[in-house]
Motif scaffolding. Structure first.
Motif, PDB file in Angstrom:
ATOM      1  N   CYS A  69     -31.482   4.299  -0.746  1.00  0.00           N
ATOM      2  CA  CYS A  69     -30.457   5.050  -1.505  1.00  0.00           C
ATOM      3  C   CYS A  69     -29.746   6.118  -0.750  1.00  0.00           C
ATOM      4  N   HIS A  70     -30.276   6.522   0.427  1.00  0.00           N
ATOM      5  CA  HIS A  70     -29.811   7.535   1.253  1.00  0.00           C
ATOM      6  C   HIS A  70     -30.407   7.417   2.609  1.00  0.00           C
ATOM      7  N   ILE A  71     -29.263   7.073   3.459  1.00  0.00           N
ATOM      8  CA  ILE A  71     -29.619   7.045   5.056  1.00  0.00           C
ATOM      9  C   ILE A  71     -28.397   7.255   5.745  1.00  0.00           C
ATOM     10  N   HIS A  72     -28.765   8.108   7.069  1.00  0.00           N
ATOM     11  CA  HIS A  72     -27.571   8.653   7.761  1.00  0.00           C
ATOM     12  C   HIS A  72     -27.567   7.409   8.899  1.00  0.00           C
ATOM     13  N   ALA A  73     -26.624   6.432   8.912  1.00  0.00           N
ATOM     14  CA  ALA A  73     -26.696   5.618  10.050  1.00  0.00           C
ATOM     15  C   ALA A  73     -26.687   6.337  11.534  1.00  0.00           C
ATOM     16  N   SER A 227     -23.756  12.537  -2.309  1.00  0.00           N
ATOM     17  CA  SER A 227     -23.767  13.689  -1.419  1.00  0.00           C
ATOM     18  C   SER A 227     -25.229  14.317  -1.705  1.00  0.00           C
ATOM     19  N   HIS A 228     -25.422  15.433  -1.333  1.00  0.00           N
ATOM     20  CA  HIS A 228     -26.657  15.991  -0.885  1.00  0.00           C
ATOM     21  C   HIS A 228     -26.546  17.177  -2.296  1.00  0.00           C
ATOM     22  N   ILE A 229     -27.891  17.563  -2.818  1.00  0.00           N
ATOM     23  CA  ILE A 229     -28.078  18.472  -3.616  1.00  0.00           C
ATOM     24  C   ILE A 229     -29.520  19.044  -3.622  1.00  0.00           C
ATOM     25  N   ALA A 266     -28.667  13.085  -2.959  1.00  0.00           N
ATOM     26  CA  ALA A 266     -29.944  12.982  -2.165  1.00  0.00           C
ATOM     27  C   ALA A 266     -30.724  14.302  -2.623  1.00  0.00           C
ATOM     28  N   HIS A 267     -32.205  14.435  -2.814  1.00  0.00           N
ATOM     29  CA  HIS A 267     -33.083  15.350  -2.675  1.00  0.00           C
ATOM     30  C   HIS A 267     -33.313  16.074  -4.139  1.00  0.00           C
ATOM     31  N   GLY A 268     -32.366  16.860  -4.569  1.00  0.00           N
ATOM     32  CA  GLY A 268     -32.743  17.505  -6.061  1.00  0.00           C
ATOM     33  C   GLY A 268     -34.440  18.025  -6.040  1.00  0.00           C
ATOM     34  N   THR A 317     -34.379   7.103   2.782  1.00  0.00           N
ATOM     35  CA  THR A 317     -35.321   7.308   4.279  1.00  0.00           C
ATOM     36  C   THR A 317     -34.590   8.778   4.666  1.00  0.00           C
ATOM     37  N   ASP A 318     -33.448   8.992   4.210  1.00  0.00           N
ATOM     38  CA  ASP A 318     -32.767  10.291   4.927  1.00  0.00           C
ATOM     39  C   ASP A 318     -32.930  10.208   6.281  1.00  0.00           C
ATOM     40  N   VAL A 319     -32.924   9.200   6.935  1.00  0.00           N
ATOM     41  CA  VAL A 319     -33.108   9.437   8.541  1.00  0.00           C
ATOM     42  C   VAL A 319     -31.722  10.142   9.111  1.00  0.00           C
TER      43      VAL A 319
HETATM   44 FE    FE Z   1     -29.095  13.243   3.901  1.00  0.00          FE
END
Ligand code: FE
Ligand code: GUN
Length: 458
Positions: A69-73, A227-229, A266-268, A317-319
């Protein structure tokens, strides 16, 4: 293509229910699941002769494909670097300089073809990607995903302030125009599996005017938002300074009208109870990224608390805040964090110190288990991305996104139980033990085939 698989099948039907078929079948036609059940029910399947038959071995089972659900290619070349820093230090030292390199389309082509290949190989059938602010290379990422057959959301990153001069959009109108350009490019491909997603980087790097305009684009083009939070305490403090009239971080996105039932944040990690209520009411979800949260010292996100508050949760993964590209590694990290939280909460109860923020959702705490992390990696992810009508498990009518797992392959086969200990186990117990082995010690070598919409992509 019509195919029918016979053998062991596992899928989640909710957070707490995992369905096991020890001697089952799943039938797939034109990429969609037409039937699932016990092998004995197969006889009554209409037109059963037209299907190609695939018999799984005793050491194999089918699982729904993993959803990241969240990866930075673009951050993949940075994996493993700068993780001795905190979020804001890591962003400015490592992340922005690398993302700025994607002005170079050839570099982008090289990285993105590898990222898509490697995520597919590790079982990610659907990924929700952050790209960069540069559309020429964003289009390369989208094209690669289409070519390799993955399911995905692809986000052109929006950032119009608090970023270095070398990596920032030139203005709000230019950002909106670039968004429209990328959205129309990808929508014109008419590939149902690969969609653009509205992607304000986070509330520090976007002003309210831009976020409001992006929310309008999400409505106009009927798109998801990411987004991120509330990832780190330093970030939460900065957001409060930027938006003093907002009661909390969630109110900032809510005021912009970004918190919809098709929004994943992402995160929370540091959300307050009041914010969880905004998430639950709006239907907004959290991408839990435990590897990243540990690496950057951001904190420990409490998934059980989010679940108790009726907030949808998937895994990310939030790579390269996360150092692993595979969702099976993130499942393990989610188990680790949940167990660590549990230990801390129990210590707290014993009066050894107030180590965990108190919350009404903390009572009777039980950590996540291996079945629940399978849910988070599959159906939970599909719910978080609002695509559970299409994928996430093997319910008839959904598209066949699946992994063929083999436990007779290294590394799971390295240590075998003696035959005497395998006797007297029921087929269900044996299947659950194969699943545990995969969750705790498996890797991409145990994922022998990957299917997206019925098409074999590994
Ligand atoms: Fe991220
Ligand atoms: N917050 C804003 N940008 C980023 C990013 O690239 N990674 C993570 N983990 N958090 C962010």
């Amino acid at each position: 293509m019509e195919r029918i698989f016979f053998g062991q099948i596992i899928h989640s039907t909710s957070f707490d229910s995992l369905e096991l078929l020890t001697d089952g079948f799943v039938a797939v036609k034109n990429g969609k699941i037409t039937a699932i059940g016990a092998k004995s029910e197969y006889e009554s399947l209409p037109e059963k002769e037209s299907y190609e038959k695939v018999e799984l071995t005793e050491s194999q089972f089918l699982l729904p494909g993993f959803i990241d659900c969240h990866i930075h290619a673009p951050q993949v070349p940075n994996i493993g670097l700068g993780l001795d820093k905190d979020l804001l230090g890591w962003l400015s030292t490592y992340t922005f300089p690398l993302e700025a390199e994607y002005k170079d389309v050839e570099f982008a082509q090289q990285v993105y073809s590898t990222v898509v290949r490697d995520t597919i190989a590790s079982g990610t059938t659907c990924a929700c990607y952050f790209a960069t602010i540069y559309n020429d290379s964003n289009k390369v990422l989208a094209d690669e995903i289409i070519r390799q057959g993955q399911r995905a959301f692809v986000g052109k990153v929006s950032s119009n302030r608090c970023c270095p001069d070398y990596y920032i959009e030139t203005g709000t109108d230019a950002s909106v125009q670039d968004n429209i350009d990328f959205i129309e490019y990808l929508l014109s491909k008419n590939i149902d599996r690969v969609k653009p997603i509205i992607t304000p980087r986070f509330a520090i790097s976007c002003d309210m005017e831009l976020m409001k305009k992006l929310a309008e684009l999400a409505v106009r083009y009927n798109l998801n938002v990411q987004s991120h939070i509330s990832e780190s305490l330093g970030e939460v403090e900065s957001v409060k300074e930027f938006y003093p009239h907002c009661k909390n971080y969630s109110n900032v996105y809510d005021e912009a009208k970004l918190m919809t039932n098709r929004c994943v944040l992402a995160h929370g990690v540091h959300l307050e109870d009041e914010e969880l209520e905004i998430f639950a009411t709006r239907g907004t979800s959290v991408a839990h990224c435990p590897t990243s949260n540990t690496n950057l010292g951001s904190g420990m996100c409490d998934v059980k608390r989010l679940h108790a508050a009726k907030v949808k949760v998937g895994l990310g993964t939030d790579v390269s805040g996360g150092n692993r590209i595979a969702i099976y590694d993130v499942m393990r990290a989610a188990l680790d964090v949940s167990h660590h939280l549990n230990v801390m909460k129990k210590q707290d109860v014993k009066g050894t110190g107030k180590v965990v923020p108190t919350s009404k959702y903390n009572e009777l705490y039980v950590p996540l288990n291996y079945k629940q992390v399978i849910y988070l990696a599959t159906l939970g992810g599909a719910e978080a991305l609002s695509i559970a009508d299409k994928v996430g498990n093997f319910m008839p009518g959904k598209e066949f996104d699946a992994l063929l797992i083999d436990t007779s392959v290294y590394p799971i086969n390295r240590y075998k139980l003696p035959a005497a200990l395998m006797q007297n186990k029921s087929p269900k117990e044996m299947l659950l033990e194969q699943l545990q082995k995969f969750v705790y010690v498996g890797n991409d070598q145990n994922i022998v085939n990957v299917f997206v919409a019925g098409q074999k992509v590994k």
